[in-house]
Design an enzyme around this catalytic site. Structure first.
Site: not given
Ligand code: NOJ
Length: 512
Positions: A117, A162, A208, A349, A351, A416
């Site tokens: 990607r 992006h 995002e 995405n 985290y 992600e």
């Molecule tokens: C979100 C983003 O899409 C990416 O550009 C970023 O580096 C990562 N997460 C980590 O923060």
């Protein structure tokens, strides 16, 4: 995705104030919820599950003004006289992937990735953002990358946007809050489908959008660095959603019949866990936070309109502020129809997790205040180099289940997920290995135990790169990049081996 930097004192003050309020109530934090979900599961993903890595143009390409590329808002932002970036760095060279893309493909091959990607830089293709000038060397660059990937049996998955808007569109129109961008985005999308659609079968219209709108046009900590919290993020989101719908419908009617690809959008969110799970007010607040964060973009593309709770709360707040119009714009019936069901897959995405309770300090009107919630982290959660990123693996399983229940079990591609360190652990990145192992294990639980329709997993990132306002301080890569060496060598960390094994095994089969 950012820690607050030196120029944003007001924001820091707000954050500190709310932290105090939160810690005063700290006793109600439910520590270690869902321990039972933390048992490791042996098993494998369904056949055909896809494994890959992600990057983004501004974060890796460099060559910011080479071969006819136009300036983007990130070029402009990082070149400010007083740098808004924590270490004063820029993406001018970054990982130099514009010149080293063949090496990147070699790495992907060695990692056993099924897909890659990456994002296309709009201003490398259209230097002014508009289709009056098409930059052939930019098109050639992505053709070379796509062809090399395919020669190596790696499927290209393209993010069309992006965060790197052509600066000309910012300067001439004020960027995303201006609806004129819908037409420009549609023209850009057409050029991408025409030039690359014979070989690219996965398209992500936006990455995002929350960050583009709230951080870029609200809090000013991302490009273009505008402080406009009350209204600008809502207008920005409105334009992005319309642009997405137009691009989706364009592909559907003119390209899909011959190219047979799929178009989706990548929406990011934390898992919003009630701070006190036995308190219904906390659960209600958490659900509100989910709808304000994920639902802001996902409700329109699944159902044609914003979540009712956003409509209600932003309308009410706007009226209380004495405005005669809501800060949250409306879609007419035509737009609702275009938006409704405008995705072949949902990109996710994810985290980390937030603990959510009702109420909270409200200093200025806007998205954060409108939802009436307070978000905190459990102090026991393992921390990364990024202040916002703590390890909570079960949060991902809960999130995927919530997506299943809220949107009718759509096809989800995790686009992600990843972990940052400050580089101190060098190549022996055991924390990153632990993060990936536990998060992927929870994705597997969601798929094989809970019946969630997740079909791909993408690790962020192939290599250390330019982490936006945090510059090169937060390293997310499975390859170490030396940013002081002009050759930008990529050196594998221990996580390359661990992830390759998970990819090759298609999960975690019982060891014999
Ligand atoms: C979100 C983003 O899409 C990416 O550009 C970023 O580096 C990562 N997460 C980590 O923060």
């Amino acid at each position: 995705m950012f820690s607050l930097n030196k120029h944003y004192i007001i924001i820091i003050v707000c954050a500190c104030l709310s932290y105090q309020v939160i810690s005063a109530r700290g006793a109600s934090v439910s520590v270690g919820v869902n321990q039972e979900d933390d048992d490791f599961l042996n098993g494998t993903f369904p056949e055909g599950f896809m494994w890959g890595y992600a990057t983004a143009a501004y974060q890796i390409e460099g060559a910011w003004n080479e071969d006819g590329k136009g300036e983007s808002i990130w070029d402009h932002f990082t070149h400010r006289l007083i740098s808004p970036i924590i270490d004063g760095s820029t993406g001018d060279i970054a990982c130099d992937s514009y010149h080293k893309y063949a090496e990147d493909v070699e790495l992907l091959k060695a990692l056993g990735a099924n897909f890659y990607r990456f994002s296309i830089s709009w201003s490398r293709i259209l230097p002014n953002g508009t289709n009056d000038v098409v930059n052939q060397p930019g098109i050639d660059y992505y053709n070379r990358l796509i062809d090399l990937l395919l020669e190596n049996n790696i499927t290209p998955m393209v993010t069309m946007y992006h965060w790197d808007l052509p600066q000309a569109l910012q300067a001439n129109y004020g960027g995303w809050p201006n609806e004129s961008l819908v037409e420009h985005y549609e023209n850009y999308a057409r050029i991408l489908f025409e030039n690359f659609g014979d070989r690219v079968k996965y398209w992500i219209t936006f990455n995002e959008p929350f960050n583009t709108c709230e951080l870029g046009y609200g809090l000013s900590i991302a490009a273009p660095g505008i402080l406009g919290e009350a209204i600008q993020p809502y207008l920005c989101a409105h334009t992005i959603l319309k642009s997405h719908a137009k691009a989706y419908r364009l592909y559907e009617s003119e390209f899909k019949p011959t190219q047979n690809g799929q178009v989706g959008i990548t929406i990011d969110t934390e898992w919003m866990e009630p701070r006190n799970s036995s308190n219904p007010d906390h659960e209600e607040a958490a659900e509100r936070a989910r709808r304000f964060k994920h639902g802001w973009f996902a409700f329109p593309v699944f159902f044609g309109d914003y979540p009712p709770v956003m409509r209600e709360m932003v309308d009410a707040a706007s009226a209380a502020e004495g405005r005669n119009q809501s800060r949250l714009p409306t879609f007419d019936d035509n737009w609702k129809t275009l938006l409704n069901g405008s995705l072949d897959f949902l990109g996710l995405n994810h985290y980390t997790t937030e603990l959510v309770a009702p109420g909270g300090l409200c200093l200025f009107p806007g998205w954060s205040c409108d939802q009436h919630v307070t978000k905190t982290k459990d102090p026991n959660w393992e921390g990364s180099a990024s202040a916002w990123l703590k390890k909570v693996p079960w949060g991902l399983r809960k999130l995927i289940n919530w997506i299943k229940d809220t949107y009718g079990n759509p096809k989800v591609l995790i686009t992600e997920n990843g972990w940052s360190d400050a580089g101190n652990s060098g190549l022996n990145d055991t924390q990153r290995i632990g993060y990936y192992t536990d998060y992927i294990n929870n994705v597997m639980k969601a798929v094989i135990l809970d019946g969630c329709n997740v079909q791909a997993y993408t690790a962020w990132s192939l290599m250390d790169n330019f982490e936006w306002a945090n510059g090169f301080t937060d390293r997310f890569g499975v390859h170490w990049v030396n940013f002081t060496d002009p050759d930008r060598p990529r050196i594998p960390k221990a996580s390359t081996v661990a992830l390759k094994k998970i990819f090759d095994d298609n999960g975690f089969p019982e060891e014999k």
